[in-house]
Write a protein that holds these residues in place. Structure first.
Motif, PDB file in Angstrom:
ATOM      1  N   ARG A 182       0.844  -1.189   0.000  1.00  0.00           N
ATOM      2  CA  ARG A 182       0.000   0.000   0.000  1.00  0.00           C
ATOM      3  C   ARG A 182       0.878   1.238   0.000  1.00  0.00           C
ATOM      4  O   ARG A 182       2.089   1.149   0.228  1.00  0.00           O
ATOM      5  N   LEU A 183       0.281   2.383  -0.240  1.00  0.00           N
ATOM      6  CA  LEU A 183       1.019   3.644  -0.193  1.00  0.00           C
ATOM      7  C   LEU A 183       1.173   4.108   1.248  1.00  0.00           C
ATOM      8  O   LEU A 183       0.213   4.065   2.036  1.00  0.00           O
ATOM      9  N   LEU A 184       2.386   4.530   1.593  1.00  0.00           N
ATOM     10  CA  LEU A 184       2.665   5.150   2.876  1.00  0.00           C
ATOM     11  C   LEU A 184       3.034   6.600   2.579  1.00  0.00           C
ATOM     12  O   LEU A 184       4.045   6.869   1.922  1.00  0.00           O
ATOM     13  N   ILE A 185       2.208   7.540   3.048  1.00  0.00           N
ATOM     14  CA  ILE A 185       2.288   8.940   2.641  1.00  0.00           C
ATOM     15  C   ILE A 185       2.591   9.822   3.843  1.00  0.00           C
ATOM     16  O   ILE A 185       1.960   9.697   4.896  1.00  0.00           O
ATOM     17  N   CYS A 186       3.579  10.719   3.688  1.00  0.00           N
ATOM     18  CA  CYS A 186       3.905  11.723   4.709  1.00  0.00           C
ATOM     19  C   CYS A 186       3.026  12.953   4.501  1.00  0.00           C
ATOM     20  O   CYS A 186       3.180  13.653   3.496  1.00  0.00           O
ATOM     21  N   ASP A 187       2.147  13.225   5.442  1.00  0.00           N
ATOM     22  CA  ASP A 187       1.314  14.425   5.421  1.00  0.00           C
ATOM     23  C   ASP A 187       1.990  15.438   6.345  1.00  0.00           C
ATOM     24  O   ASP A 187       1.646  15.574   7.510  1.00  0.00           O
ATOM     25  N   ARG A 188       2.963  16.166   5.788  1.00  0.00           N
ATOM     26  CA  ARG A 188       3.946  16.877   6.604  1.00  0.00           C
ATOM     27  C   ARG A 188       3.375  17.956   7.508  1.00  0.00           C
ATOM     28  O   ARG A 188       3.762  18.075   8.667  1.00  0.00           O
ATOM     29  N   ASN A 189       2.473  18.775   7.006  1.00  0.00           N
ATOM     30  CA  ASN A 189       1.991  19.926   7.774  1.00  0.00           C
ATOM     31  C   ASN A 189       0.603  19.730   8.347  1.00  0.00           C
ATOM     32  O   ASN A 189      -0.004  20.680   8.838  1.00  0.00           O
ATOM     33  N   HIS A 190       0.088  18.526   8.282  1.00  0.00           N
ATOM     34  CA  HIS A 190      -1.249  18.255   8.810  1.00  0.00           C
ATOM     35  C   HIS A 190      -1.245  18.367  10.323  1.00  0.00           C
ATOM     36  O   HIS A 190      -0.320  17.911  10.994  1.00  0.00           O
TER      37      HIS A 190
END
Length: 334
Positions: free
Chosen positions: A212-220
């Motif tokens: 699966r995709l592992l995504i960094c949501d940096r400023n959330h």
């Protein structure tokens, strides 16, 4: 979902050796905890005069099948041997500003996939020759009317589909087939559960079947998080929150390294529990700082930690967002 605050007591073994000045010898620094304990390699990647060869860095790290280390600087991509010697480089307008990279072997040939934020495209090139075989500009056929396209992350599905995140602009994530044909997009900008506020980094999370995709949501809010999506753009879950400003992710076996722009690398295990924190910089002015010249580097302390990658032995290579161009080797302690 795991909260970083719940693991703030993770042990960090760190001896501050002082600023790293060109030509000076510096002792290794031990950092981390338990199975994720590392020693730094002072001077790794520097030239004979002890100076960085990279120029400003705002990029990524990947490693080929021969163990050579590729890191992207503003002027292009440099390739190092495991002992820190430059063996080739791809520099110039076609290779500049590669913000994120992935490496894949396809029919016996290794290719670098890159997200070029300042050049508004994704690219694919031969890791040995530098020959560019594919470019991914903004897909007009998506029907979107974007004022800006600034890709920050790229990864590749097992079937060859290419996923490209527009993390510095719309926060849409675009999917193409292996020939570059636009397939679909997902995601919008915002702070809701299924929105992205700077979808900055991304990789294929091979700890799961199917991947699966592992995504960094940096400023959330609150304070940065990782998310799982399937390869068709469907939300799965929120993996971990409270990571500061997570910039990228690299997976090896059950472990994930997560650079934090504020100056540290967080290690997660298969359960997405934080098991070690590396190179944490206690100086808030030095963390998240691009303008730390080489004369002010401190062995064992990071500043704008931006990219990382594991080699086959579990060693880590870490790149800082840095005006002088900093890449560090961390050797895993058995």
């Amino acid at each position: 979902m795991k909260q970083f605050s719940a693991y703030i007591a993770v042990a960090i073994m760190l001896f501050i050796a002082g600023p790293v000045n060109a030509g000076e010898k510096t002792a290794p620094v031990r950092m981390g905890a338990g199975a994720m304990t590392f020693d730094t390699v002072p001077g790794w990647g520097l030239d004979e005069d002890g100076k960085s060869v990279l120029g400003p860095t705002h990029g990524a790290v990947v490693i080929d099948n021969d163990g050579n280390i590729y890191t992207s600087a503003q002027i292009g991509v440099f390739v190092f041997t495991p002992d820190g010697k430059v063996i080739r480089r791809f520099v110039g307008d076609e290779y500049s500003n590669i913000h994120d990279m992935e490496i894949r072997e396809e029919e016996g040939v290794e290719y670098i996939y890159g997200a070029r934020n300042a050049n508004a495209e994704g690219i694919k090139f031969n890791a040995q020759t530098g020959d560019i075989v594919l470019k991914l500009p903004f897909p007009e056929e998506s029907g979107l009317a974007l004022k800006k396209f600034s890709p920050t992350a790229i990864t590749v599905a097992p079937n060859g589909d290419i996923i490209l995140s527009d993390g510095y602009a719309s926060n849409h994530i675009f999917k193409f087939d292996k020939t570059g044909k636009y397939l679909m997009h997902f995601g919008t900008k915002g702070n809701e559960l299924k929105q992205f506020n700077t979808a900055h980094g991304m990789t294929l999370d091979t700890r799961y079947n199917p991947p699966r995709l592992l995504i960094c949501d940096r400023n959330h809010e609150p304070k940065g998080r990782l998310l799982h999506y399937d390869l068709d753009g469907n939300y799965i879950d929120e993996v971990v929150t409270g990571l500061g400003m997570p910039t990228s992710v690299s997976v090896q076996g059950d472990f994930v390294s997560v650079p934090d722009l504020k100056g540290r690398v967080v290690i997660l295990d298969k359960t997405n529990t934080i098991i070690a924190v590396l190179g944490h910089n206690p100086d808030a002015k030095a963390g998240r700082s691009f303008n730390v010249p080489q004369k002010d580097w401190v062995e064992g302390l990071f500043s704008g930690t931006h990219g990382s990658y594991w080699d086959k032995d579990g060693n880590l290579y870490v790149q800082d967002w840095n005006t002088s161009g900093r890449i560090m080797k961390l050797v895993r302690v058995n």
